[in-house]
Motif scaffolding. Structure first.
Motif, PDB file in Angstrom:
ATOM      1  N   GLY A 138      -0.196   4.128  21.198  1.00 39.82           N
ATOM      2  CA  GLY A 138      -0.673   4.169  22.575  1.00 39.82           C
ATOM      3  C   GLY A 138      -0.743   2.764  23.161  1.00 39.82           C
ATOM      4  O   GLY A 138      -0.359   2.532  24.319  1.00 39.82           O
ATOM      5  N   THR A 139      -1.221   1.831  22.371  1.00 45.73           N
ATOM      6  CA  THR A 139      -1.304   0.440  22.825  1.00 45.73           C
ATOM      7  C   THR A 139       0.089  -0.095  23.144  1.00 45.73           C
ATOM      8  O   THR A 139       0.304  -0.743  24.181  1.00 45.73           O
ATOM      9  CB  THR A 139      -1.937  -0.424  21.712  1.00 45.73           C
ATOM     10  OG1 THR A 139      -3.188   0.145  21.333  1.00 45.73           O
ATOM     11  CG2 THR A 139      -2.149  -1.851  22.189  1.00 45.73           C
ATOM     12  N   ILE A 140       1.018   0.202  22.233  1.00 43.93           N
ATOM     13  CA  ILE A 140       2.384  -0.311  22.430  1.00 43.93           C
ATOM     14  C   ILE A 140       3.003   0.308  23.685  1.00 43.93           C
ATOM     15  O   ILE A 140       3.625  -0.396  24.485  1.00 43.93           O
ATOM     16  CB  ILE A 140       3.257  -0.002  21.188  1.00 43.93           C
ATOM     17  CG1 ILE A 140       2.722  -0.773  19.972  1.00 43.93           C
ATOM     18  CG2 ILE A 140       4.719  -0.375  21.451  1.00 43.93           C
ATOM     19  CD1 ILE A 140       3.366  -0.375  18.645  1.00 43.93           C
ATOM     20  N   GLU A 141       2.774   1.613  23.853  1.00 45.66           N
ATOM     21  CA  GLU A 141       3.330   2.285  25.033  1.00 45.66           C
ATOM     22  C   GLU A 141       2.812   1.662  26.324  1.00 45.66           C
ATOM     23  O   GLU A 141       3.564   1.430  27.270  1.00 45.66           O
ATOM     24  CB  GLU A 141       2.978   3.780  25.021  1.00 45.66           C
ATOM     25  CG  GLU A 141       3.989   4.621  24.259  1.00 45.66           C
ATOM     26  CD  GLU A 141       3.451   6.018  23.952  1.00 45.66           C
ATOM     27  OE1 GLU A 141       2.699   6.571  24.793  1.00 45.66           O
ATOM     28  OE2 GLU A 141       3.787   6.546  22.872  1.00 45.66           O
ATOM     29  N   GLU A 142       1.521   1.398  26.323  1.00 43.34           N
ATOM     30  CA  GLU A 142       0.951   0.791  27.526  1.00 43.34           C
ATOM     31  C   GLU A 142       1.523  -0.606  27.749  1.00 43.34           C
ATOM     32  O   GLU A 142       1.818  -1.014  28.872  1.00 43.34           O
ATOM     33  CB  GLU A 142      -0.581   0.749  27.438  1.00 43.34           C
ATOM     34  CG  GLU A 142      -1.185   0.358  28.784  1.00 43.34           C
ATOM     35  CD  GLU A 142      -2.691   0.154  28.762  1.00 43.34           C
ATOM     36  OE1 GLU A 142      -3.361   0.709  27.862  1.00 43.34           O
ATOM     37  OE2 GLU A 142      -3.195  -0.560  29.652  1.00 43.34           O
ATOM     38  N   LEU A 179      -2.108  -7.530  29.067  1.00 44.08           N
ATOM     39  CA  LEU A 179      -1.202  -7.794  27.947  1.00 44.08           C
ATOM     40  C   LEU A 179      -1.938  -8.497  26.810  1.00 44.08           C
ATOM     41  O   LEU A 179      -1.813  -8.121  25.634  1.00 44.08           O
ATOM     42  CB  LEU A 179      -0.015  -8.646  28.424  1.00 44.08           C
ATOM     43  CG  LEU A 179       1.045  -8.980  27.368  1.00 44.08           C
ATOM     44  CD1 LEU A 179       1.732  -7.709  26.855  1.00 44.08           C
ATOM     45  CD2 LEU A 179       2.098  -9.937  27.940  1.00 44.08           C
ATOM     46  N   ILE A 180      -2.735  -9.477  27.172  1.00 42.04           N
ATOM     47  CA  ILE A 180      -3.513 -10.194  26.152  1.00 42.04           C
ATOM     48  C   ILE A 180      -4.511  -9.232  25.501  1.00 42.04           C
ATOM     49  O   ILE A 180      -4.665  -9.202  24.277  1.00 42.04           O
ATOM     50  CB  ILE A 180      -4.266 -11.401  26.782  1.00 42.04           C
ATOM     51  CG1 ILE A 180      -3.286 -12.380  27.446  1.00 42.04           C
ATOM     52  CG2 ILE A 180      -5.141 -12.098  25.745  1.00 42.04           C
ATOM     53  CD1 ILE A 180      -2.332 -13.082  26.531  1.00 42.04           C
ATOM     54  N   GLN A 181      -5.152  -8.413  26.331  1.00 46.31           N
ATOM     55  CA  GLN A 181      -6.137  -7.468  25.790  1.00 46.31           C
ATOM     56  C   GLN A 181      -5.495  -6.458  24.844  1.00 46.31           C
ATOM     57  O   GLN A 181      -6.066  -6.096  23.817  1.00 46.31           O
ATOM     58  CB  GLN A 181      -6.849  -6.721  26.935  1.00 46.31           C
ATOM     59  CG  GLN A 181      -7.893  -7.549  27.654  1.00 46.31           C
ATOM     60  CD  GLN A 181      -8.845  -8.230  26.692  1.00 46.31           C
ATOM     61  OE1 GLN A 181      -9.404  -7.605  25.804  1.00 46.31           O
ATOM     62  NE2 GLN A 181      -9.013  -9.538  26.845  1.00 46.31           N
ATOM     63  N   LEU A 182      -4.302  -5.996  25.220  1.00 46.17           N
ATOM     64  CA  LEU A 182      -3.635  -4.989  24.373  1.00 46.17           C
ATOM     65  C   LEU A 182      -3.204  -5.604  23.037  1.00 46.17           C
ATOM     66  O   LEU A 182      -3.302  -4.964  21.993  1.00 46.17           O
ATOM     67  CB  LEU A 182      -2.427  -4.392  25.105  1.00 46.17           C
ATOM     68  CG  LEU A 182      -2.782  -3.467  26.283  1.00 46.17           C
ATOM     69  CD1 LEU A 182      -1.537  -3.148  27.106  1.00 46.17           C
ATOM     70  CD2 LEU A 182      -3.442  -2.174  25.787  1.00 46.17           C
ATOM     71  N   VAL A 385       7.177  -6.335  21.339  1.00 46.98           N
ATOM     72  CA  VAL A 385       6.997  -6.002  22.750  1.00 46.98           C
ATOM     73  C   VAL A 385       6.218  -7.121  23.445  1.00 46.98           C
ATOM     74  O   VAL A 385       6.571  -7.560  24.547  1.00 46.98           O
ATOM     75  CB  VAL A 385       6.272  -4.645  22.907  1.00 46.98           C
ATOM     76  CG1 VAL A 385       6.021  -4.330  24.376  1.00 46.98           C
ATOM     77  CG2 VAL A 385       7.093  -3.528  22.244  1.00 46.98           C
ATOM     78  N   PHE A 386       5.186  -7.590  22.772  1.00 47.65           N
ATOM     79  CA  PHE A 386       4.357  -8.648  23.350  1.00 47.65           C
ATOM     80  C   PHE A 386       5.186  -9.882  23.712  1.00 47.65           C
ATOM     81  O   PHE A 386       5.149 -10.366  24.837  1.00 47.65           O
ATOM     82  CB  PHE A 386       3.239  -9.024  22.371  1.00 47.65           C
ATOM     83  CG  PHE A 386       2.378 -10.164  22.836  1.00 47.65           C
ATOM     84  CD1 PHE A 386       1.390  -9.965  23.801  1.00 47.65           C
ATOM     85  CD2 PHE A 386       2.560 -11.449  22.326  1.00 47.65           C
ATOM     86  CE1 PHE A 386       0.610 -11.023  24.235  1.00 47.65           C
ATOM     87  CE2 PHE A 386       1.774 -12.508  22.768  1.00 47.65           C
ATOM     88  CZ  PHE A 386       0.798 -12.295  23.719  1.00 47.65           C
ATOM     89  N   TRP A 387       5.961 -10.357  22.765  1.00 51.17           N
ATOM     90  CA  TRP A 387       6.739 -11.585  23.024  1.00 51.17           C
ATOM     91  C   TRP A 387       7.803 -11.338  24.090  1.00 51.17           C
ATOM     92  O   TRP A 387       8.118 -12.217  24.877  1.00 51.17           O
ATOM     93  CB  TRP A 387       7.396 -12.113  21.740  1.00 51.17           C
ATOM     94  CG  TRP A 387       6.409 -12.693  20.755  1.00 51.17           C
ATOM     95  CD1 TRP A 387       6.157 -12.256  19.496  1.00 51.17           C
ATOM     96  CD2 TRP A 387       5.546 -13.824  20.960  1.00 51.17           C
ATOM     97  NE1 TRP A 387       5.189 -13.028  18.892  1.00 51.17           N
ATOM     98  CE2 TRP A 387       4.791 -14.002  19.770  1.00 51.17           C
ATOM     99  CE3 TRP A 387       5.315 -14.688  22.037  1.00 51.17           C
ATOM    100  CZ2 TRP A 387       3.851 -15.009  19.619  1.00 51.17           C
ATOM    101  CZ3 TRP A 387       4.370 -15.713  21.875  1.00 51.17           C
ATOM    102  CH2 TRP A 387       3.649 -15.865  20.685  1.00 51.17           C
ATOM    103  N   ARG A 388       8.339 -10.127  24.128  1.00 47.49           N
ATOM    104  CA  ARG A 388       9.327  -9.806  25.158  1.00 47.49           C
ATOM    105  C   ARG A 388       8.697  -9.905  26.551  1.00 47.49           C
ATOM    106  O   ARG A 388       9.273 -10.466  27.481  1.00 47.49           O
ATOM    107  CB  ARG A 388       9.891  -8.394  24.886  1.00 47.49           C
ATOM    108  CG  ARG A 388      10.901  -7.893  25.895  1.00 47.49           C
ATOM    109  CD  ARG A 388      11.928  -6.932  25.274  1.00 47.49           C
ATOM    110  NE  ARG A 388      11.374  -5.963  24.330  1.00 47.49           N
ATOM    111  CZ  ARG A 388      10.797  -4.794  24.682  1.00 47.49           C
ATOM    112  NH1 ARG A 388      10.687  -4.462  25.962  1.00 47.49           N
ATOM    113  NH2 ARG A 388      10.333  -3.981  23.761  1.00 47.49           N
TER     114      ARG A 388
END
Lengths: 622, 359
Positions: A138-142, A179-182, A385-388
């Motif tokens: 769910g986190t990744i999807e968001e 993004l930082i929070q996720l 995903v984060f770095w992208r």
């Protein structure tokens, strides 16, 4: 016995050009002059296993979130009786850690709390782990929904008509914060089960050490290790694709995999190619969310963004299949050997101990696979995903003139990025030029110089005086920081001269071969069939390399480090935690790696003074 | 050469019976097939003895001579014993039998680069002789070279059924003379390059998850009698990983002087003293053999082993003796169940600052 000391932080030389390095990191991450006495009294070891290269300021986020969240599960969630978390500092660009013990007089009171909390997880393991997958995905999807588009020239008319009353800059700021929070959220989840995996493992470990005094650590690891783990899935997908390509006779189209589009195009238009492409597309999501690094650096390359990497591996597997090699891991043999080892140890026990052995091993075997599998979900998928997204933001701000290179955002701390964003939206909002384009390029150049200068020096393995004995269970197991290991590092200067290194016997077997020293994932393509990989540290995603090499030697890492686990999985000898293999050994030197004893011999060193075989020492692994 | 009714090689793959091979012969065949290689050789079966006696036609006469003998009359027993043994040793062995024995001997010799000395030992079926160890010690002939010496001593073993002591034993215990028979073992003399003992536990604490090996150069006597300090290696029994090792001084070795047919002691040079007497592969082989012995006999074993200089690598490890380990195995294993921590909890390693170590 009095041990020698490692240098104090203040005693390490600052590389020329790196002066003022402290200020590129947040205040709370560097050693403080006012705390010198307290900080020098603690023992700090360098975690170059996870952070082998110098942090750019933004990249401290991975270290901060990971080590903070590891600690919270010891100290606040699970109330581990004898271990709190790990303090950490950045010094000269590298991460140093110091475990925090629980005061003796508080240990007993934490025991019932610990048992209640840990007990709940182990009793509800399956459901809670299922929930974990939902939460993490769910986190990744968001995270995937977040984007950083250029701000428009004006507020759209529909926002006027709807009476929205906001200019959209709040969305940019929220997206960044979110993004930082996720990322922070999934790093918390990361450790929800990790510490439990280690706890179950260590409980079984301690039991084994009790009933089988001096039992090799390797035996215990083998008894709980999963074989078909998700972490190996990406590599297994590539192998499957290679086999399918051979089956369909598509080999000829893999001649130049650096050209991704041409390769995939040629395959797609070949007979049977659509079947292959369908399998390829199926494998990509999610298994190509896989990095050649370890997820902690902005420069890490991910397969889905650099398909020439997996295609290159596939091409190599195709070649090996065509040569008649077996590319699949010897899964059945590994399972049979693991089962034999379990059975034989079990048979040595009598009475109640057999039932205790079964219970503890069963729990460890249930909980332990998470220790490797989570890696795919967090370090690879989440961070991919984060770095992208971060790169997308960096490019947007580059276009706004904040910096010159596409990824220069990495030279800002994450809270400085928040400032720069407010600078951007302010300038944009008022119709003026933001300040950043006149401030950051010069500052980034200065910081780039500092980071480059810091990179010229390797970290010290540790700082200050080590304790007489190292007891903290996670430190011992995950990082391989044991009393013996630390002593070895301290004596390493003398030992290296003779051409011998000692580390942890991480995966059994003895081989000889030529060394290939790899300090950066970009050098992976240089590895030749049958070489011995010598690295500061390895990443799980180097899987395809493990089918090519004969053995692995690393500078840092314990029995449960990635290199150790992957080597056991591939049936290759491994010696981990040598401290200095990657700097001592040169590519092309002939090595003898004994993963059963934990020794590495440089066979063509000038003088072979150190005898690493029997008789060099009389030791007891207590 | 194949095993047959009259000759059975240890590694001939034929199921041994006590009746055919005697106690010692049957045991050697059993051990070989269980992966515990004894010095190679063959058994001259009881069938050969029976055929010899039958062809010689002396059984009835012997039975008659023994029939009225008074076991207390030592003089008379000695006289009859000497006569019978003389009779057995002077009769010709049937040609077919002799050819089989000579063929077996030559076939054994053909396994080595040059002929090697052998030992010839009697192998009695259970009730025939006072006790196995007596019989074994009495009728063992060492360092025999050539077929003539071997066949002569086979007949001496046959004759040993009728030593005074054996005769008296059977008389006193009412064991009939009918059906008496004797097998004979012909076995290569061990030429120990390296030898020692292996115990399928750690004798210092009774930990059954270890194998402890003492190893030194030459014949094992010096290790067993404590005249040299051997290498001492402790291995994990399951994975055979070396857990602990200590190099002994190994200053001297006993090696056979085949010409003089005796053992001579000599110095071990510094280079050989400085390294372990077993290679990694040899160490593993010794440990595996000890494990097999324990499995075969179903209790911890104390074995004597040797690496034979006359045999090729991979086939040169020999088991000389395997006996139950008695010091520790009679006691319950000192395995300690982890003591429940404080409140009876499960996770022992997290409540103490130092992980507990048993023993």
């Amino acid at each position: 016995m009095s041990l020698k000391s490692f240098p104090k932080p203040s005693e390490l030389t600052v590389p020329a050009g790196a002066e003022g390095w402290e200020k590129i990191y947040p205040y709370y991450l560097v050693f403080q002059d006012k705390l010198k006495e307290q900080e020098d009294a603690k023992f700090w070891f360098c975690d170059s296993q996870h952070w082998p290269t110098v942090f750019k300021p933004f990249e401290t986020i991975g270290g901060e979130f990971a080590v903070k969240c590891l600690g919270q599960y010891n100290a606040r969630h699970l109330m581990i009786p004898n271990a709190n978390g790990i303090e950490f500092r950045i010094h000269l660009g590298y991460l140093y850690m110091s475990p925090i013990p629980v005061p003796e007089d508080q240990i007993a009171a934490r025991v019932p709390l610990f048992e209640q909390r840990v007990g709940h997880y182990f009793q509800n393991w399956e459901q809670l782990l299922k929930d974990w997958h939902v939460k993490v995905k769910g986190t990744i999807e968001e995270m995937e929904t977040i984007s950083f588009p250029k701000l428009p020239d004006m507020v759209p008319m529909e926002d006027i008509t709807s009476g929205k009353g906001k200019d959209g800059s709040e969305k940019l700021l929220e997206s960044y914060d979110r993004l930082i929070q996720l990322a922070y959220q999934n790093w918390q989840y990361h450790f929800e089960f990790l510490n439990l995996g280690y706890i179950a493992y260590l409980d079984f470990f301690n039991f084994c050490k009790q009933v089988f005094p001096n039992v090799p650590d390797q035996s215990i690891a083998t008894m709980v290790q999963g074989v078909n783990m998700e972490l190996f899935r990406p590599d297994d997908e590539l192998k499957g694709l290679a086999k399918l390509a051979v089956e369909l006779g598509l080999q000829a189209h893999f001649g130049n995999t650096d050209d991704v589009d041409a390769t995939l195009g040629a395959v797609a238009s070949a007979p049977g190619g659509d079947r292959w492409i369908a399998q390829y597309e199926g494998a990509k999501d999610p298994w190509f969310n896989f990095t050649v690094g370890n997820g902690f650096y902005g420069h890490d390359k991910y397969w889905n963004e650099h398909q020439e990497i997996p295609l290159g591996y596939i091409a190599d597997y195709i070649r090996r299949v065509d040569e008649g090699q077996e590319i699949m891991r010897p899964v059945e043999a590994l399972i049979a050997e693991r089962d034999r080892i379990i059975e034989e140890y079990r048979d040595l026990l009598e009475g109640d101990n057999q039932a205790i052995f079964d219970a503890k091993r069963g729990l460890a075997a249930t909980a332990y696979p998470y220790v490797e599998n989570h890696n795919f979900y967090i370090e690879h998928w989440t961070m991919g995903v984060f770095w992208r997204k971060i790169r997308e933001l960096s490019r947007m701000m580059q276009a706004e003139g904040f910096w010159t290179e596409p990824d220069d955002l990495l030279y800002l701390g994450r809270n400085e990025v928040r400032d720069a964003l407010f600078d951007l939206v302010t300038g944009w909002g008022v119709g003026a030029k933001p300040i950043g384009p006149d401030y950051w390029p010069e500052e980034i150049e200065r910081r780039r110089g500092i980071v480059d200068a810091l990179k010229t020096a390797r970290p010290a393995p540790a700082l200050n005086t080590p304790p007489e004995i190292i007891t903290e269970p996670f430190t011992r197991m995950l990082w391989g920081i044991t009393t013996e290991q630390v002593q070895q590092w301290l004596g390493a200067g003398e030992e290296v001269e003779g051409g011998g290194l000692r580390g942890m016997a991480a995966s059994p077997g003895v081989v000889e071969g030529l060394a290939r020293v790899v300090t950066d994932a970009d050098q992976l393509s240089e590895i030749q069939q049958g070489e011995i990989l010598v690295a500061t540290v390895t990443a799980p995603s180097w899987g395809p390399i493990f089918g090519k090499i004969k053995a692995t030697v690393t500078d840092i890492g314990g029995m449960m480090s990635h290199a150790a686990i992957v080597c056991r999985e591939y049936g290759l000898p491994a010696v981990t935690g040598t401290g200095s293999a990657s700097t001592t050994i040169k590519t092309g030197q002939r090595l003898r790696v004994d993963g059963t004893k934990g020794t590495v011999q440089i066979l063509d060193a000038e003088e072979d003074l150190v005898v690493t075989g029997p008789g060099a020492h009389s030791h007891s692994h207590v | 050469m194949q095993s047959n009714e009259y000759i059975q090689f240890f590694d001939g793959g034929v199921t041994p019976t006590l009746e055919n091979l005697g106690g010692k012969g049957a045991s050697l065949v059993t051990m070989t097939s269980a992966g515990m290689p004894v010095p190679p050789g063959f058994v001259v079966t009881t069938a050969q003895f029976d055929t010899f006696m039958h062809e010689a036609g002396i059984t009835a006469k012997i039975n008659q001579l023994l029939a009225d003998l008074d076991p207390e009359d030592m003089k008379q027993v000695d006289k009859i014993s000497a006569a019978i043994r003389e009779d057995i040793c002077s009769r010709p062995v049937p040609q077919a039998m002799r050819e089989l024995t000579v063929g077996a001997y030559e076939s054994l010799m053909a396994r080595f680069d040059a002929p090697v000395p052998v030992a010839v030992r009697s192998s009695a079926t259970a009730e025939d002789l006072p006790d196995a160890s007596f019989a074994g010690q009495q009728d063992t002939y060492l360092w025999l070279d050539g077929v003539k010496a071997v066949t002569e001593h086979i007949r001496q073993c046959w004759a040993s059924l009728f030593t005074s002591r054996a005769i008296i034993y059977r008389l006193k215990n009412n064991i009939p003379n009918e059906g008496l028979s004797m097998a004979v073992v012909v076995q290569k003399m061990v030429n120990s390059r390296v030898s020692g003992v292996a115990i399928t536990m750690d004798p210092t604490n009774g930990d059954r998850s270890k194998i402890t090996i003492d190893s030194s150069y030459g014949v094992g006597e010096m290790v067993v009698s404590g005249q040299v300090t051997p290498d001492n290696i402790v291995l994990d029994k399951v994975t055979l990983a070396v857990v602990n090792e200590h190099l002994g001084d190994k200053h001297a070795e006993l090696v056979p002087d085949t010409g003089a047919k005796r053992l001579v002691e000599r110095e071990v040079d510094a280079e050989r003293r400085g390294r372990r007497s077993l290679t990694d592969a040899e160490l593993t082989a010794v440990a595996q053999m000890a494990k097999r012995a324990e499995k075969h006999y179903k209790c911890p074993q104390d074995i004597e082993w040797a690496l034979d200089a006359d045999l090729p690598d991979g086939e040169n490890l020999l088991l000389l003796q395997s006996r139950p380990e008695t010091v520790h195995s009679s006691k319950p294993a000192p395995q300690t169940a982890p003591q429940p921590v404080v409140s009876g909890g499960f996770f022992s390693g997290f409540s103490a600052t130092v992980p507990k170590q048993a023993v």
